[in-house]
Design a protein around this motif. Structure first.
Motif, PDB file in Angstrom:
ATOM      1  N   TYR A   1       9.110 -22.483  32.880  1.00  0.00           N
ATOM      2  CA  TYR A   1       8.774 -22.927  34.238  1.00  0.00           C
ATOM      3  C   TYR A   1       9.752 -22.388  35.266  1.00  0.00           C
TER       4      TYR A   1
ATOM      5  N   GLU B   1       6.279 -24.438  39.307  1.00  0.00           N
ATOM      6  CA  GLU B   1       5.141 -24.193  38.433  1.00  0.00           C
ATOM      7  C   GLU B   1       5.610 -24.271  36.980  1.00  0.00           C
ATOM      8  N   ILE B   2       4.816 -24.909  36.158  1.00  0.00           N
ATOM      9  CA  ILE B   2       5.033 -24.800  34.718  1.00  0.00           C
ATOM     10  C   ILE B   2       4.127 -23.647  34.289  1.00  0.00           C
ATOM     11  N   TYR B   3       4.738 -22.559  33.840  1.00  0.00           N
ATOM     12  CA  TYR B   3       3.986 -21.368  33.449  1.00  0.00           C
ATOM     13  C   TYR B   3       3.324 -21.576  32.089  1.00  0.00           C
TER      14      TYR B   3
ATOM     15  N   VAL C   1       0.214 -26.303  37.658  1.00  0.00           N
ATOM     16  CA  VAL C   1       0.031 -25.777  36.303  1.00  0.00           C
ATOM     17  C   VAL C   1      -1.376 -25.195  36.236  1.00  0.00           C
TER      18      VAL C   1
ATOM     19  N   ALA D   1      10.473 -30.912  31.975  1.00  0.00           N
ATOM     20  CA  ALA D   1      10.334 -29.720  32.828  1.00  0.00           C
ATOM     21  C   ALA D   1      10.168 -30.133  34.292  1.00  0.00           C
ATOM     22  N   ARG D   2       9.361 -31.143  34.526  1.00  0.00           N
ATOM     23  CA  ARG D   2       9.141 -31.603  35.902  1.00  0.00           C
ATOM     24  C   ARG D   2      10.435 -32.143  36.503  1.00  0.00           C
TER      25      ARG D   2
END
Length: 169
Positions: free
Chosen positions: A77, A90-92, A127, A113-114
């Motif tokens: 991310y 963005e979480i890739y 996402v 991650a957030r």
């Protein structure tokens, strides 16, 4: 009584082989029958241990979920890449090995991650998921994501619909 440690931590270069293996298993499970076979193989093969080693060493944000001594999943991310969408982060990618799905580990990885994005002042997040990947779209809806955009991506001769889910605050 034995206790198994479950942790989410930043990936280290030494994790590259395990992350590549996780990527391989998770993508085969998620996309078999959705992304054409030859294209899926190309996408998986591009992300071998050397690719992950390089990404981790260059400072890409990759977190791993470790169950005992095994990497069960990973998230990759950073800043939002779609200029047309006004979200900060963005979480890739967020993937778990198939045997670790449905146990709450994806939610744990997503939350970590957030939180990392928010600590970097990337308060809103997006996402992308392929529309035909029902487990992923249901997962992001269950986490409170609202659909904010649609697009398509080509995989060889096939164009696949994808949707963006977003979170704010």
């Amino acid at each position: 009584m034995s206790t198994t440690l479950i942790e989410v931590r930043p990936a280290k270069a030494a994790d590259a082989t395990a992350v590549a293996s996780t990527h391989d298993e998770a993508w085969r499970s998620a996309y078999q029958g959705i992304i054409p076979g030859a294209e899926l193989e190309k996408l998986i093969n591009r992300r071998g241990p050397q690719w992950w080693d390089s990404a981790i060493r260059k400072g890409s944000r990759v977190s791993v979920l470790v169950f005992g001594d095994k990497i069960a999943g990973y998230a990759n991310y950073g800043r939002n890449r779609a200029r047309s969408l006004h979200f900060d982060g963005e979480i890739y990618e967020l993937y778990l090995r198939p045997e670790f799905q449905g146990l709450g580990f994806g939610r744990r990885l997503f939350t970590a991650a957030r939180r990392d994005l928010m600590q970097s002042n990337l308060k809103s997040m997006v996402v992308w998921a392929l529309s035909d990947n029902d487990p992923a779209t249901e997962f992001y809806r269950a986490l409170g994501g609202r659909m904010v955009a649609r697009s398509s991506e080509r995989f060889g001769p096939k164009a696949l619909d994808k949707v963006a889910f977003a979170w704010t605050n």
